[in-house]
Scaffold this motif. Structure first.
Motif, PDB file in Angstrom:
ATOM      1  N   ASP A 193      -2.794   6.516  -2.886  1.00 28.52           N
ATOM      2  CA  ASP A 193      -1.541   5.779  -3.001  1.00 28.52           C
ATOM      3  C   ASP A 193      -0.878   5.410  -1.674  1.00 28.52           C
ATOM      4  O   ASP A 193       0.247   4.937  -1.662  1.00 28.52           O
ATOM      5  CB  ASP A 193      -0.554   6.548  -3.897  1.00 28.52           C
ATOM      6  CG  ASP A 193      -0.219   7.926  -3.350  1.00 28.52           C
ATOM      7  OD1 ASP A 193      -0.680   8.278  -2.252  1.00 28.52           O
ATOM      8  OD2 ASP A 193       0.508   8.664  -4.049  1.00 28.52           O
ATOM      9  N   GLU A 194      -1.586   5.585  -0.569  1.00 25.53           N
ATOM     10  CA  GLU A 194      -0.964   5.217   0.708  1.00 25.53           C
ATOM     11  C   GLU A 194      -1.017   3.715   0.982  1.00 25.53           C
ATOM     12  O   GLU A 194      -0.401   3.229   1.922  1.00 25.53           O
ATOM     13  CB  GLU A 194      -1.569   5.987   1.891  1.00 25.53           C
ATOM     14  CG  GLU A 194      -2.991   5.588   2.237  1.00 25.53           C
ATOM     15  CD  GLU A 194      -4.023   6.563   1.714  1.00 25.53           C
ATOM     16  OE1 GLU A 194      -5.054   6.696   2.383  1.00 25.53           O
ATOM     17  OE2 GLU A 194      -3.835   7.187   0.667  1.00 25.53           O
ATOM     18  N   TYR A 195      -1.730   2.987   0.149  1.00 31.92           N
ATOM     19  CA  TYR A 195      -1.854   1.537   0.338  1.00 31.92           C
ATOM     20  C   TYR A 195      -0.949   0.793  -0.633  1.00 31.92           C
ATOM     21  O   TYR A 195      -0.705   1.243  -1.743  1.00 31.92           O
ATOM     22  CB  TYR A 195      -3.309   1.102   0.158  1.00 31.92           C
ATOM     23  CG  TYR A 195      -4.233   1.784   1.127  1.00 31.92           C
ATOM     24  CD1 TYR A 195      -4.142   1.539   2.496  1.00 31.92           C
ATOM     25  CD2 TYR A 195      -5.181   2.699   0.684  1.00 31.92           C
ATOM     26  CE1 TYR A 195      -4.972   2.185   3.396  1.00 31.92           C
ATOM     27  CE2 TYR A 195      -6.026   3.341   1.579  1.00 31.92           C
ATOM     28  CZ  TYR A 195      -5.909   3.086   2.928  1.00 31.92           C
ATOM     29  OH  TYR A 195      -6.730   3.732   3.814  1.00 31.92           O
ATOM     30  N   HIS A 196      -0.482  -0.370  -0.173  1.00 27.34           N
ATOM     31  CA  HIS A 196       0.457  -1.168  -0.954  1.00 27.34           C
ATOM     32  C   HIS A 196      -0.087  -2.578  -1.146  1.00 27.34           C
ATOM     33  O   HIS A 196      -1.090  -2.957  -0.542  1.00 27.34           O
ATOM     34  CB  HIS A 196       1.822  -1.198  -0.243  1.00 27.34           C
ATOM     35  CG  HIS A 196       2.305   0.167   0.109  1.00 27.34           C
ATOM     36  ND1 HIS A 196       2.815   1.038  -0.826  1.00 27.34           N
ATOM     37  CD2 HIS A 196       2.311   0.838   1.278  1.00 27.34           C
ATOM     38  CE1 HIS A 196       3.128   2.181  -0.240  1.00 27.34           C
ATOM     39  NE2 HIS A 196       2.833   2.086   1.036  1.00 27.34           N
TER      40      HIS A 196
ATOM     41  N   GLY B 245       4.087 -13.643   8.914  1.00 30.18           N
ATOM     42  CA  GLY B 245       4.419 -12.999   7.656  1.00 30.18           C
ATOM     43  C   GLY B 245       3.287 -12.910   6.657  1.00 30.18           C
ATOM     44  O   GLY B 245       3.519 -12.681   5.474  1.00 30.18           O
ATOM     45  N   ILE B 246       2.040 -13.081   7.097  1.00 33.69           N
ATOM     46  CA  ILE B 246       0.905 -12.944   6.194  1.00 33.69           C
ATOM     47  C   ILE B 246       0.805 -11.483   5.783  1.00 33.69           C
ATOM     48  O   ILE B 246       0.904 -10.585   6.613  1.00 33.69           O
ATOM     49  CB  ILE B 246      -0.411 -13.397   6.867  1.00 33.69           C
ATOM     50  CG1 ILE B 246      -0.357 -14.876   7.205  1.00 33.69           C
ATOM     51  CG2 ILE B 246      -1.618 -13.097   5.975  1.00 33.69           C
ATOM     52  CD1 ILE B 246      -1.539 -15.368   8.022  1.00 33.69           C
ATOM     53  N   THR B 247       0.636 -11.262   4.475  1.00 34.57           N
ATOM     54  CA  THR B 247       0.469  -9.899   3.989  1.00 34.57           C
ATOM     55  C   THR B 247      -0.901  -9.757   3.345  1.00 34.57           C
ATOM     56  O   THR B 247      -1.527 -10.735   2.944  1.00 34.57           O
ATOM     57  CB  THR B 247       1.562  -9.500   2.971  1.00 34.57           C
ATOM     58  OG1 THR B 247       1.512 -10.375   1.850  1.00 34.57           O
ATOM     59  CG2 THR B 247       2.942  -9.539   3.609  1.00 34.57           C
ATOM     60  N   VAL B 248      -1.354  -8.498   3.269  1.00 30.19           N
ATOM     61  CA  VAL B 248      -2.665  -8.199   2.696  1.00 30.19           C
ATOM     62  C   VAL B 248      -2.488  -7.124   1.626  1.00 30.19           C
ATOM     63  O   VAL B 248      -1.745  -6.166   1.822  1.00 30.19           O
ATOM     64  CB  VAL B 248      -3.674  -7.777   3.795  1.00 30.19           C
ATOM     65  CG1 VAL B 248      -3.203  -6.567   4.560  1.00 30.19           C
ATOM     66  CG2 VAL B 248      -5.055  -7.570   3.232  1.00 30.19           C
ATOM     67  N   ASN B 249      -3.153  -7.328   0.505  1.00 29.83           N
ATOM     68  CA  ASN B 249      -3.089  -6.386  -0.607  1.00 29.83           C
ATOM     69  C   ASN B 249      -4.191  -5.345  -0.426  1.00 29.83           C
ATOM     70  O   ASN B 249      -5.348  -5.597  -0.756  1.00 29.83           O
ATOM     71  CB  ASN B 249      -3.250  -7.128  -1.931  1.00 29.83           C
ATOM     72  CG  ASN B 249      -3.188  -6.222  -3.138  1.00 29.83           C
ATOM     73  OD1 ASN B 249      -3.275  -4.994  -3.029  1.00 29.83           O
ATOM     74  ND2 ASN B 249      -3.049  -6.818  -4.303  1.00 29.83           N
ATOM     75  N   LEU B 250      -3.827  -4.196   0.104  1.00 33.00           N
ATOM     76  CA  LEU B 250      -4.790  -3.118   0.295  1.00 33.00           C
ATOM     77  C   LEU B 250      -4.829  -2.182  -0.914  1.00 33.00           C
ATOM     78  O   LEU B 250      -5.733  -1.353  -1.023  1.00 33.00           O
ATOM     79  CB  LEU B 250      -4.443  -2.307   1.554  1.00 33.00           C
ATOM     80  CG  LEU B 250      -4.530  -3.071   2.872  1.00 33.00           C
ATOM     81  CD1 LEU B 250      -4.119  -2.158   4.036  1.00 33.00           C
ATOM     82  CD2 LEU B 250      -5.908  -3.643   3.099  1.00 33.00           C
TER      83      LEU B 250
END
Length: 158
Positions: free
Chosen positions: A143-146, A117-122
């Motif tokens: 805006d395609e990155y979250h 469940g590691i997430t990355v802020n792109l």
């Protein structure tokens, strides 16, 4: 300042890493404070070393001022090879970037207490002008990155 003064170590009582020392010339000033940390203006990059001694492409963006917090960061292209960030000209000017090749980009990882469940802020990477030792967390124009892309792949702090 003399060369000796610039390289003299700074003691940092890191909340995440324990007591560490960093060279003064490794300190990176932020153009504006990172969200939630208005009093921190200086950080350093510390490579995360796994138990087997390898680096694995993960770093700590360690504050050298109180409260001595650290963000876990990585090169976003390691996990998302097609990453194509577009930053505003005003951000590039703040960073004194002549070209994007002068920059190093780091994405903040969110590592939950349980494995996986590691997430990355792109969406809002930290962009560093390594030559000038200045950084800024920027919100990308595209805006395609979250802020919470689920990460799958070999990079995980251990």
């Amino acid at each position: 300042m003399t060369t000796e003064t610039l390289t003299a170590p700074i003691a940092v009582p890191s909340q995440a890493l324990g007591a560490i020392e960093v060279a003064r010339d490794s300190v990176i000033a932020v153009c504006e404070p990172l969200a939630g940390f208005p009093d921190c203006s200086s950080y350093t990059l510390v490579e995360h070393t796994r138990r087997d001694g390898s680096g694995g492409g993960v770093f700590w963006f360690q504050a050298v001022e109180r409260p001595f917090h650290a963000f876990v960061v990585t090169d976003p292209w390691t996990v998302f090879p097609d990453y194509s960030p577009e930053i505003a000209e005003s951000d590039a000017a703040d960073l004194e970037l002549a070209s994007f090749e002068d920059a190093r980009v780091f994405a903040i990882l969110t590592v939950p207490r349980t494995p996986g469940g590691i997430t990355v802020n792109l969406r809002a990477p930290i962009v560093v002008n390594m030559a000038r030792r200045v950084a800024k967390q920027v919100v990308l124009l595209n805006d395609e990155y979250h802020t919470r892309h689920l990460m799958s792949g070999p990079i995980a702090p251990r």
